[in-house]
Design an enzyme around this catalytic site. Structure first.
Site, PDB file in Angstrom:
ATOM      1  N   ASP A  81       0.817  -1.219   0.000  1.00  0.00           N
ATOM      2  CA  ASP A  81       0.000   0.000   0.000  1.00  0.00           C
ATOM      3  C   ASP A  81       0.845   1.261   0.000  1.00  0.00           C
ATOM      4  O   ASP A  81       2.029   1.245   0.351  1.00  0.00           O
ATOM      5  CB  ASP A  81      -0.958   0.014   1.194  1.00  0.00           C
ATOM      6  N   GLU A 176       0.178  -1.381   5.512  1.00  0.00           N
ATOM      7  CA  GLU A 176       1.212  -0.921   6.448  1.00  0.00           C
ATOM      8  C   GLU A 176       1.014   0.523   6.837  1.00  0.00           C
ATOM      9  O   GLU A 176       1.237   0.911   7.988  1.00  0.00           O
ATOM     10  CB  GLU A 176       2.601  -1.123   5.818  1.00  0.00           C
TER      11      GLU A 176
END
EC number: 3.4.11.4
Length: 410
Positions: A81, A176
């Site tokens: 991400d 994350e």
């Protein structure tokens, strides 16, 4: 190697993989699933084995050992991400070869200029190939630079079998950036003794200390009445939020702190007279100071509840991750090997605390000690983000050298 880094990186950043804190799915956005599926195919193409993607979007793969020595299994991780701070949709990476060290106009129409005056480190990349944004999005070097470097390093090791190494595990994790990266990470299935996140910044970064972190959601409940007849009746929820914030020490905020200093950070505030909501993050390297900061939040809430009523302020506070140093120290050799790998490549290690967190912060407490290594990016999470391909190449070399040294020292 440089061409492969550029090709992979510029292709990866065009996929929108921003996570979403308001989503309760895993991963929180469909773009991460799309990206994970692509990486599964590319890991297989490179020649890795045991390539999997579970229902939660975690991608894992194996580079089998090419030595008979009993080498500890090591892992390399990056996250799928990108940050939520700025838009990551329709990223248009701009390649600047043989950068001259001067200001770069990212977007003439919007007058977005990357300048040495604002970013003093910029001239140090003179002569490098750097990749920037077009001034309308973030770049996504955090962490697609690290992800690219792992892919390229694995490809290199497969095509250069003369470099001996033990079994290497690779993992790409979702979410994350919103602190959920390791939430569904299967440490046992990963099967590594140690790992490294490729999620750092400039050349030489080697990090194994992170913040202790907590998040605090505060709901302030008011009483709305007509302002013309509000005396002794109205309770303004937004003013309650302002009062709460006024009790926190002004100088203990991100904009006034550095190094090992902790802070309280008001991340968001919205509301009206009837109800207002504030979200804070609390950070400190020292565990005692961290607990003291949380106590400060709780004490302010209690004082306000005594003053305005129990329902006036509602607090939800949760720990997010802890300083990984406590779990890294007993296996300090993993830091030493990374340090020696950098020195052997004429890279000066820059050891400093992470004023943030990585997946490694949580993974270290889950039984997988995981320091963090540089990737070559600068100015993460915004339109001035850029990455040096030359430094990315150095990061690939560090991965290769770490793998070689673990085998050599076995």
């Amino acid at each position: 190697m440089k061409e492969e880094l550029i090709e992979r990186f510029t292709r990866y950043v065009k996929i929108d993989t921003q996570s979403n804190e308001d989503s309760h799915t895993v991963p929180t956005t469909p773009g991460q699933i799309e990206f994970g599926k692509l990486l599964v195919e590319e890991l297989k193409e490179v020649g890795l084995t045991e390539v999997t993607m579970d229902d939660n979007g975690y991608v894992m793969a194996t580079l089998p050992a090419n030595t008979d020595k009993d080498v500890p299994v090591i892992g390399f991780l990056a996250h799928l991400d990108t940050a939520t701070d700025f838009t990551g949709k329709n990223v248009k990476p701009q390649i600047h070869e043989n950068f001259d060290g001067n200001a770069i106009t990212l977007n003439e129409e919007l007058n977005v200029v990357l300048t040495p005056e604002q970013f003093p480190e910029l001239p140090s990349y003179k002569g490098h190939t750097i990749i920037t944004t077009d001034g309308t999005t973030l770049l996504g070097a955090d962490d697609k630079a690290g992800l690219t470097e792992i892919m390229v390093a694995m490809n290199y090791l497969i095509h250069n079998p003369q470099i001996k190494h033990g079994k290497i595990r690779v993992a790409f994790t979702p979410d994350e950036e919103i602190g959920r990266g390791p939430a569904h990470f299967d440490v046992e299935a990963f099967g590594a003794s140690f790992a490294y996140t490729m999620d750092g910044g400039p050349l030489g970064g080697l990090e194994y200390e992170s913040f202790n972190a907590a998040g605090a959601k505060l709901t302030f409940n008011g009483t709305n009445t007509h302002p013309g007849t509000a005396k002794n009746k109205m309770r303004n929820a937004t003013k309650l939020a302002m009062e709460f914030n006024g009790h926190l020490p002004v100088e203990e905020a991100p904009e006034y702190t550095e190094g090992y200093e902790g802070f309280y950070h008001l991340l968001s505030l919205n509301g009206d007279v009837e109800q207002s909501k504030a979200y804070y993050i609390i950070r400190d390297f020292d565990r005692k100071n961290f607990e003291a900061r949380k106590n400060t939040i709780e004490n302010i809430v209690k004082q306000m509840q005594e003053k305005y009523g129990q329902d006036a302020v509602v607090l939800e506070m949760n720990d997010q991750y802890y300083n990984m140093l406590e779990k890294i120290e007993p296996v300090r050799e993993i830091v030493d090997i990374a340090y020696e790998a950098m020195k052997s490549l004429n890279i000066e290690p820059n050891i400093h605390p992470i004023r943030g967190g990585t997946d490694g912060s949580q993974l270290s407490y889950m039984g997988l000690p995981t320091p963090n290594i540089f990737t070559g990016g600068e100015n993460y999470h915004g339109k001035f983000e850029y990455v040096s391909v030359d430094v990315m190449e150095k990061a690939v070399q560090v991965i290769i050298e770490i793998a070689r040294r673990f085998e050599e020292q076995a």
